[in-house]
Each structure stands twice: as C-alpha cells, then as structure tokens.
Design a protein around this motif. Structure first.
Motif, PDB file in Angstrom:
ATOM      1  N   CYS A   1     -66.749  10.553 -22.122  1.00 28.99           N
ATOM      2  CA  CYS A   1     -67.553  10.077 -20.992  1.00 28.99           C
ATOM      3  C   CYS A   1     -67.803   8.437 -20.958  1.00 28.99           C
ATOM      4  CB  CYS A   1     -68.839  10.650 -20.534  1.00 28.99           C
ATOM      5  SG  CYS A   1     -68.418  12.272 -19.588  1.00 28.99           S
TER       6      CYS A   1
ATOM      7  N   ILE B   1     -66.789   5.989 -22.450  1.00 26.12           N
ATOM      8  CA  ILE B   1     -65.689   4.993 -23.028  1.00 26.12           C
ATOM      9  C   ILE B   1     -65.836   3.483 -22.568  1.00 26.12           C
ATOM     10  CG2 ILE B   1     -63.642   6.582 -22.944  1.00 26.12           C
ATOM     11  CD1 ILE B   1     -63.554   4.519 -20.155  1.00 26.12           C
TER      12      ILE B   1
ATOM     13  N   ASN C   1     -58.915   2.793 -24.248  1.00 20.83           N
ATOM     14  CA  ASN C   1     -60.234   3.248 -24.026  1.00 20.83           C
ATOM     15  C   ASN C   1     -60.755   3.971 -25.229  1.00 20.83           C
ATOM     16  OD1 ASN C   1     -60.361   2.539 -21.544  1.00 20.83           O
ATOM     17  ND2 ASN C   1     -59.908   4.473 -20.674  1.00 20.83           N
TER      18      ASN C   1
ATOM     19  N   GLY D   1     -57.206   7.871 -18.959  1.00 24.10           N
ATOM     20  CA  GLY D   1     -58.329   8.490 -18.081  1.00 24.10           C
ATOM     21  C   GLY D   1     -58.719   7.448 -16.915  1.00 24.10           C
ATOM     22  N   ASN D   2     -59.753   7.874 -16.330  1.00 23.68           N
ATOM     23  CA  ASN D   2     -60.357   7.010 -15.126  1.00 23.68           C
ATOM     24  C   ASN D   2     -61.207   5.809 -15.695  1.00 23.68           C
ATOM     25  OD1 ASN D   2     -58.971   8.279 -13.130  1.00 23.68           O
ATOM     26  ND2 ASN D   2     -60.585   9.982 -13.167  1.00 23.68           N
ATOM     27  N   ALA D   3     -61.557   5.004 -14.834  1.00 20.74           N
ATOM     28  CA  ALA D   3     -62.556   3.743 -15.532  1.00 20.74           C
ATOM     29  C   ALA D   3     -63.886   4.327 -15.544  1.00 20.74           C
ATOM     30  CB  ALA D   3     -62.322   2.540 -14.524  1.00 20.74           C
ATOM     31  N   TYR D   4     -64.532   3.570 -16.316  1.00 16.26           N
ATOM     32  CA  TYR D   4     -66.062   3.667 -16.658  1.00 16.26           C
ATOM     33  C   TYR D   4     -66.519   3.169 -15.212  1.00 16.26           C
ATOM     34  CZ  TYR D   4     -70.624   3.272 -18.982  1.00 16.26           C
ATOM     35  OH  TYR D   4     -71.696   3.354 -19.050  1.00 16.26           O
TER      36      TYR D   4
ATOM     37  N   ARG E   1     -67.699   7.237 -15.960  1.00 14.35           N
ATOM     38  CA  ARG E   1     -67.011   8.626 -15.464  1.00 14.35           C
ATOM     39  C   ARG E   1     -67.897   9.760 -15.634  1.00 14.35           C
ATOM     40  NH1 ARG E   1     -62.539   9.044 -20.520  1.00 14.35           N
ATOM     41  NH2 ARG E   1     -61.350   7.006 -19.252  1.00 14.35           N
TER      42      ARG E   1
END
Lengths: 255, 305
Positions: free
Chosen positions: A229, A231, A238, B54-57, B59
């Motif tokens: 989470c 990152i 990332n 993955g997705n952007a912060y 998250r």
C-alpha cells in the motif's frame, strides 16, 4: 537484523507542548541494534477508529538504558490516544523496520534538514554521524518560535540553524529559503519533513549535484512489505516505503 | 491429539488455517514472526502473466473496523515468480497456492499451464474477484456467463487443484458457487473484498487514487459469514471462508457456518502472528468442547438439533 513483535513498557511519556510528545520504551530483553532512519509500527489500543498500526521513526536509542524513543505529533485519534499513555503502560510494537540512512563519504560534510515532526529521525542520525566522526550542521524549520522542539538535544550534535515561518526566531521563511542551504558547503543532505519541504530540498540537491536522502512517511498498511500500500514511484518502479525505504536517495525518486 | 486436517480432493492440508492472497506476501515477509510451515497453507500474492506496477498512490484508506485498498495486483509477473520466488517458496513445508489473475481468459489459461509445471504448487486459486483492475478480475466474477467460461477454460488445462475465489459484489452468491462447482472447481474460497469508497473531507477528494477500492477487515465479517453459510449449504465441494477474521473466535464462526478452512487476511497486517494464534485457538476450542476431529464442527449450525 530480525524484526520482532513485542509489548514494551513505557518508562516515560514526556509532553513537549500541546502537539508533541516523546515516548520512551524499555526493551524486554536486550533491544536489538537499530539504525537511524528505521521505524516502529505501533498498535494503538483503546482507540476504536484506529484499525491499523501507526508508523513512527526511531527518534533516539540508548543501549545502556536499553530504551528507545519515539517522537510523536498529535494529528488524529490514534496519536491522541498514544499521547495519553502513562509511565508503566505497555505498547505493542513491531521493530526495527525499514532501511536506514547511509553514511557520507570519507571527509564529506553532512547537513541535516528537518521540519516539524520530520525532525524525529534526525536526532538518532545526528548522533550516529557524530559517533562515526562526522560534524553535521543542522537546519530545522518550524512554524513559529513556540513550536520549536528538541533544540537543546540538537545543539549537542552540531551547529543548529533555525527558520520560522513567522520569523519569530531564526531566519524568516522556509528551510529552503535559508542562506545556509545555498552556501554549497555540504556534500550530503539528509532531509525529513512535510512532502513539499522534502521535494524542495530534493530539487535543490539534484540541481546542485549534492547527494540527498529523504525519509518518507507514506500511508502504510503492514510495515513489513506484505500489503504493497505504501508504494512510492521510483526509477526502479513502484517500491514499498516500508521495506525498500523509508529512506530513499532523491536521485531514485520520480519527484 | 485433535485431528485438524482437511482435504480438497486428494490434497491434504494439515490444518484449516491458510493466509489470504495479497496479505501475506510470499511468506518470507513473515519469517521473523512465525514458522510459516506450521500453517495449513499460504496463498501467495496475486500473480499475472506480465509484471504489473499496480495503481497510483494513495491506494489504501483506513475505514471503521477495516481498510480499503486499491493495490491493483502489483506483482513482477510469472517469469520472475518462477525464477526468483518459487525456489524459496518450495522450502516451506506447507501447501503453497498461487492466486492467478488475468485480463482475458487466455491469460488465466496460460497461467494455469505455467503452474502445471511447478511441482511444489499443488493448487491454484482462480481470482475472478479482484475489484481493483480495469480489465479482468471482478469483471469475470460478477457475470455468471463469464464465471462459467473462465472456470471451464482453466479447468480444461489445470492439472492442480482448482480453487475459485468468488466476489461478494453480486446479488446471488449461490448462483456463482453452483456455476464453478458445475465447471469442475475443487473448492471455493470467499469472500474477496467488497467494493467501496472513502472521501477525504479535508482535501475534498476521494481517498484512493482509483476512487473505488476493496473493503476488508472486521467490517465485512458478518457479510462474509452469511455468504459462506449460504454457499456451504448449496455446494458439495469444500468452502474456504475469508473476510474479517481477526482471531480464533472469528475463525470458528466460519467453521461452524460451514467453511472447511479459513484464510487470514488483513489481520496479518496488524499482528503478523495472527494465523498461528488462530491455529492454536481453534485447537484449544476443540479440546475444550470435547471434539477429536475438526470435521465434527464444520457446518455445525446447519445440523438438525
């Protein structure tokens, strides 16, 4: 260095002002070796809205007393609950977590730059630098004179330069506006503070080709690299703030 | 000694405590805190064919008794997994299960075929319920026809035990459970996260970069328990209960409602030793209640008095 989960006894909860306090925790057995920049995941009991642990930088370690300290700012329900803990209460902690600041090259001059709660890891770092033969200068920024904390601790480590946003002490303005920063006297800058401050210091460092490490404070789930989470975008993709950081070289960050 | 083991087909699990995908990394993150080999199994991080950032912060958002995440299946892809992670995983003396994810049926099939070659992976968990990816994931698991199609396609190639992980974001969970059973799933795991959002009122913006995310933690436990109960009564294959299990008491509720095993998820973030504590707690519960075999309490609440 093995991570551990332990309930530790609070031997002091010292309030510095309305916003900041320092919790000193005593090891059960011998506390493990810790490095500056590392952090602790604290479980906050008795605060129904606080579901996840809260990460805090290790502020100071005293191996003789077998204790370590956390400098905490009250920002929400979790930290408010922690602020009320008393000597003798226990705190469940997972530590030591994350990577650490690296030492400068031989003979290099380090500068520590901190703002607000971001000064937390810099005391431990300053002591570590001194122990390893470096003479750090320290530049700390606060909102105003009455918000200055831990000044007496930092002057033992090196020369301390202050800025306040209202000019009530030291230079008026932000740390990035202090003439010291642009004096180009330094080979290595360590910075921890609010994101805009770290970004400004990083920009300055990159422009002036000064090595710079920052300690990030991203929202964390687990603190041990399991949830992905926290990152941060880096040139290597990332990365987790908790296990690949919290300390990053600014050359690696996509800021 | 209390008998704690259970089977999915001919695959034996030494106990019913597994760890949920995405909450236990690849096991090694937890080596300092517990002996991973004590667990019945671990389901490792969701894996895709290609690496995913993955997705952007941000998250993640903390919510009342839970958290929302929109990690978006960040992982280094199956090649990296096979080369760098699988060798370490093979050393655990427990069932290591890979959670597989795809954007298309072809992706899922290709992944299942790749796993066929990995001797130390006895089962896959087919993830058709991830709410945090635009393509695939929940898109498959919330549509009965797609659920059937992907399960059938993977079953046709999969030589391992096939567990299908269901999404709770459907009107009738039993319909989906029946479909995957009909298409040859060996077990069903449920529930994945519930779709939700949180709003940051100070920034006046969504808390997550993706707006929506998956809710986990104790907040979802009653919903998970209800769905597990419904599904366990409807199907013949083993059901693995997931959703907000924080301690042994929670886990036992799932067993009594019909789950043959459970997965510990978000709880591992708060206490990395939760899974082994649950294992010990289940064992002492059985001893205290005078049961010799965990089988005797599975679905106990459904038994006629």
């Amino acid at each position: 260095m093995a991570k551990r989960i332990e309930s530790l006894q609070i031997i002091e909860n010292k309030h510095l002002n309305n916003d900041f306090f320092i919790i000193e925790l005593k090891g059960n057995g011998q506390i493990p070796e810790m490095k500056p920049g590392q952090f602790v995941q604290v479980k906050v009991d008795g605060s129904p809205g606080t579901f996840l642990r809260r990460p805090f930088s290790i502020h100071d370690v005293n191996y003789d007393r077998n204790t370590y300290k956390l400098l905490v700012q009250i920002v929400g329900k979790g930290t408010e609950t922690l602020s009320k803990l008393k000597k003798g209460d226990s705190l469940n902690t997972i530590y030591p977590l994350g990577n650490s600041f690296s030492l400068p090259g031989k003979g290099q001059r380090p500068l520590l730059v901190g703002g607000g709660c971001g000064i937390a890891p810099l005391l431990f770092l300053g002591k570590y630098l001194k122990k390893n033969g470096y003479d750090p200068d320290i530049l700390l920024g606060f909102r105003s004179r009455d918000r200055i904390i831990e000044y007496n601790e930092y002057i033992e480590l090196g020369e301390v330069f202050l800025t306040t946003e209202d000019g009530s002490r030291g230079e008026k303005g932000l740390v990035t506006e202090h003439p010291l920063l642009s004096s180009s006297r330094y080979d290595m800058i360590y910075c921890c503070g609010p994101d805009p401050m770290m970004k400004a210091v990083a920009k300055f460092s990159i422009e002036h080709k000064i090595n710079c490490e920052v300690s990030l404070e991203n929202l964390m789930g687990c603190g041990i690299g399991a949830c992905l989470c926290c990152i941060v975008e880096t040139v290597k993709g990332n990365l987790c703030t908790c296990t690949d950081g919290p300390v990053f070289n600014t050359n690696d960050l996509k800021w | 000694m209390v008998k704690l083991d259970f089977n999915i087909g001919d695959l034996n699990f030494k106990n019913p405590v597994l760890t949920a995908s995405g909450t236990f990394g690849y096991g090694s993150e937890f080596d300092d805190f517990l002996d991973v080999s004590r667990l019945g199994g671990i389901i490792v991080k969701g894996t895709t064919l290609e690496p995913r950032e993955g997705n952007a912060y941000p998250r993640m958002a903390e919510t009342p008794s839970g958290m929302l995440n929109s990690v978006g299946l960040q992982n280094k892809g199956i090649d990296y997994f096979e080369r760098n992670i699988y060798p370490k995983l093979s050393q655990y003396k427990t069932n290591v299960i890979v959670n597989i994810n795809g954007s298309s049926i072809d992706d899922y099939v290709a992944l299942a075929e790749r796993i066929n070659d990995l001797d130390h992976i006895p089962a896959i968990e087919l993830n058709i319920s991830c709410p945090n990816v635009k393509m695939g994931g929940m898109v498959f698991g919330t549509n009965p026809a797609s659920t059937r199609e992907v399960t059938k396609a993977v079953r046709a190639v999969c030589l391992k035990k096939l567990i299908v992980k269901l999404s709770p974001n459907v009107t009738n969970i039993v319909e989906f459970a029946n479909i995957v059973q009909e298409e040859g799933a060996d077990a069903i795991s449920l529930i994945n996260t519930l779709l939700g959002i949180a709003v940051d009122i100070h920034k006046m913006k969504p808390s997550l970069s993706t707006v929506t995310g998956g809710l986990s933690g104790p907040a979802i436990k009653p919903v998970a328990l209800r769905m597990v109960w419904q599904v366990a009564r409807a199907v013949k294959i083993p059901v693995i209960g997931i959703g907000g299990i924080m301690n042994a008491e929670d886990a036992i509720e799932f067993l009594l409602a019909g789950a043959s095993a459970i997965q510990v998820g978000t709880a591992s973030f708060i206490d990395p030793q939760t899974s082994v504590k649950i294992l010990e707690g289940i064992e002492s519960y059985l001893v205290n209640k005078g049961f010799n075999d965990i089988e005797d309490i599975i679905g106990f609440i459904n038994k006629p008095c």
